[in-house]
Design a protein around this motif. Sequence first.
Motif, PDB file in Angstrom:
ATOM      1  N   HIS A  35       0.843  -1.200   0.000  1.00 34.72           N
ATOM      2  CA  HIS A  35       0.000   0.000   0.000  1.00 34.72           C
ATOM      3  C   HIS A  35       0.876   1.245   0.000  1.00 34.72           C
ATOM      4  O   HIS A  35       2.112   1.156   0.012  1.00 34.72           O
ATOM      5  CB  HIS A  35      -0.927  -0.004   1.218  1.00 34.72           C
ATOM      6  N   THR A  39      -2.117   4.813   4.306  1.00 32.77           N
ATOM      7  CA  THR A  39      -3.052   3.697   4.261  1.00 32.77           C
ATOM      8  C   THR A  39      -2.343   2.504   4.879  1.00 32.77           C
ATOM      9  O   THR A  39      -1.173   2.585   5.250  1.00 32.77           O
ATOM     10  CB  THR A  39      -3.511   3.354   2.822  1.00 32.77           C
ATOM     11  N   ASN A  40      -3.052   1.390   4.997  1.00 27.48           N
ATOM     12  CA  ASN A  40      -2.431   0.170   5.514  1.00 27.48           C
ATOM     13  C   ASN A  40      -3.013  -1.027   4.769  1.00 27.48           C
ATOM     14  O   ASN A  40      -3.643  -0.863   3.717  1.00 27.48           O
ATOM     15  CB  ASN A  40      -2.608   0.067   7.036  1.00 27.48           C
ATOM     16  N   LEU A  43      -6.404  -1.497   2.784  1.00 22.74           N
ATOM     17  CA  LEU A  43      -6.647  -1.068   1.411  1.00 22.74           C
ATOM     18  C   LEU A  43      -7.000  -2.255   0.520  1.00 22.74           C
ATOM     19  O   LEU A  43      -7.751  -2.116  -0.457  1.00 22.74           O
ATOM     20  CB  LEU A  43      -5.397  -0.363   0.864  1.00 22.74           C
ATOM     21  N   TRP A  44      -6.497  -3.439   0.859  1.00 21.53           N
ATOM     22  CA  TRP A  44      -6.654  -4.635   0.034  1.00 21.53           C
ATOM     23  C   TRP A  44      -7.742  -5.565   0.548  1.00 21.53           C
ATOM     24  O   TRP A  44      -7.832  -6.714   0.115  1.00 21.53           O
ATOM     25  CB  TRP A  44      -5.324  -5.378  -0.037  1.00 21.53           C
ATOM     26  N   THR A  60      -0.543  -9.599   3.434  1.00 19.27           N
ATOM     27  CA  THR A  60      -0.927  -8.188   3.407  1.00 19.27           C
ATOM     28  C   THR A  60      -0.307  -7.467   4.598  1.00 19.27           C
ATOM     29  O   THR A  60      -0.905  -7.389   5.675  1.00 19.27           O
ATOM     30  CB  THR A  60      -2.459  -8.065   3.454  1.00 19.27           C
ATOM     31  N   ASP A  62       1.222  -4.288   6.950  1.00 19.20           N
ATOM     32  CA  ASP A  62       1.064  -2.865   7.244  1.00 19.20           C
ATOM     33  C   ASP A  62       2.460  -2.253   7.206  1.00 19.20           C
ATOM     34  O   ASP A  62       3.225  -2.373   8.170  1.00 19.20           O
ATOM     35  CB  ASP A  62       0.439  -2.645   8.625  1.00 19.20           C
ATOM     36  N   ASN A 103       0.142  -0.108  -4.976  1.00 20.19           N
ATOM     37  CA  ASN A 103      -0.688   1.062  -5.274  1.00 20.19           C
ATOM     38  C   ASN A 103      -0.019   2.310  -4.729  1.00 20.19           C
ATOM     39  O   ASN A 103       0.635   2.272  -3.692  1.00 20.19           O
ATOM     40  CB  ASN A 103      -2.074   0.887  -4.632  1.00 20.19           C
ATOM     41  N   TYR A 187      -6.998   4.400   8.632  1.00 20.45           N
ATOM     42  CA  TYR A 187      -5.914   5.034   7.889  1.00 20.45           C
ATOM     43  C   TYR A 187      -5.332   6.230   8.628  1.00 20.45           C
ATOM     44  O   TYR A 187      -4.113   6.442   8.638  1.00 20.45           O
ATOM     45  CB  TYR A 187      -6.418   5.515   6.524  1.00 20.45           C
ATOM     46  N   PHE A 264      -7.005   5.063  -6.021  1.00 23.10           N
ATOM     47  CA  PHE A 264      -7.145   3.914  -5.130  1.00 23.10           C
ATOM     48  C   PHE A 264      -8.066   2.871  -5.772  1.00 23.10           C
ATOM     49  O   PHE A 264      -9.187   2.635  -5.319  1.00 23.10           O
ATOM     50  CB  PHE A 264      -7.684   4.348  -3.769  1.00 23.10           C
TER      51      PHE A 264
END
Length: 287
Positions: A35, A39-40, A43-44, A60, A62, A103, A187, A264
Motif C-alpha cells: 500500500h 493507508t495500511n 486497502l486490500w 498483506t 502494514d 498502489n 488510515y 485507489f
Amino acid sequence: MTTSDLLGETHELDLGGARIRYRDRGEGPPVVFVHGLLTNGLLWRKVAPAIADAGFRCLTPDWPLGSHEIPVPHADLTPPGVAALIERFLEALDLTDVTVVANDTGGALTQLLMTTSPDRVGRVVLTPSDSFERFLPPMFSGLSPLARVPGGTWVAIQALRWRWLLKKTDFAWLTKHPVPDHILDAYLLPSRRSAEIRDDLRRFMASVDNRYTLTAAERLPAFEKPVLLAWAPEDRHFPLWLGRKLAGVLPNAELKTIEDSYAFVPEDQPERLSDLVVEFMRAHATT
C-alpha cells in the motif's frame, strides 16, 4: 468476522530494526501487497480475499507509512530503506517467485525493489502509482518540505481531521466512491494518536524525492519479468500517460484500464482489479 479478519490470520515479523504486522490468507503461489502513504493493509480488504479464494497465498503487511500501529523508530524509512524492508520481508518468509501488487506510494517502493532486489520477485502488478517525476504527485508535493519543518507533520495530520473535507473531495481525489468511516479512521487515526507513529511518518515524508523514482525508471528496462499496469483513466494524480510511459520502459509489460475509479483502485474497483490480477498470474504462472 471483522474487516481485518477478511485478510486472514494476523502475524508479526521482526525484520531487524522494524517489526511488521501482516495478515496471511490462502494457500498457493505467494502474493504480497504494498500500500501507499497513510493507508495500511486494509486497502486490500476486498482484493486479497478474492485472490486467495482463486488459489493463491495473500500476504498483506502494514508497511510503516503512517497508518501502521507498531512504531519502528530504528528503521531506515527513506524510500530505499522501505524498499529494503519489503525485500527483507520476502527473505524472512522465504518467499520466491512472488507476485507483488502495489498502489500509490507503494508502487514507487516496488519500482525500487524491482531495480535493486528483484531476485524473489516473479511478476508485478502496478495500479496507479508514483513514477518518474511524480513522487509525490502535484497535489501532495508540499508534504515532503512540510515534514522537514518542525511541527509540519502535525499540521498535515490535523488537516485530515475534517471528515467533511475528506468526503467532499472524495478522500482528496484518491477515491471516486465513498470510503467507510471506520476505514478512514484506520488510515488516519494511528498518526494522530501516536507521536511515535507520527515521527515514523515524518521521517518517510521528509525523505521523499523524485530522484528515487527517476533513477528507478532508468533501470526498469532491465526488469524483464511480467508486469501488469492496471491503470485508472479518470485518475487525476497518476494520469494514463504515466502508465503508458511505464509500459514504454518495461520490456514485458501490459497496460489494462479500469474504469470508474481514481488512484485507489483497490477501494473503487476491487472486483475488476482482483479479476485482472488472477488472470495475469495464471497467464504468467511458472511451470
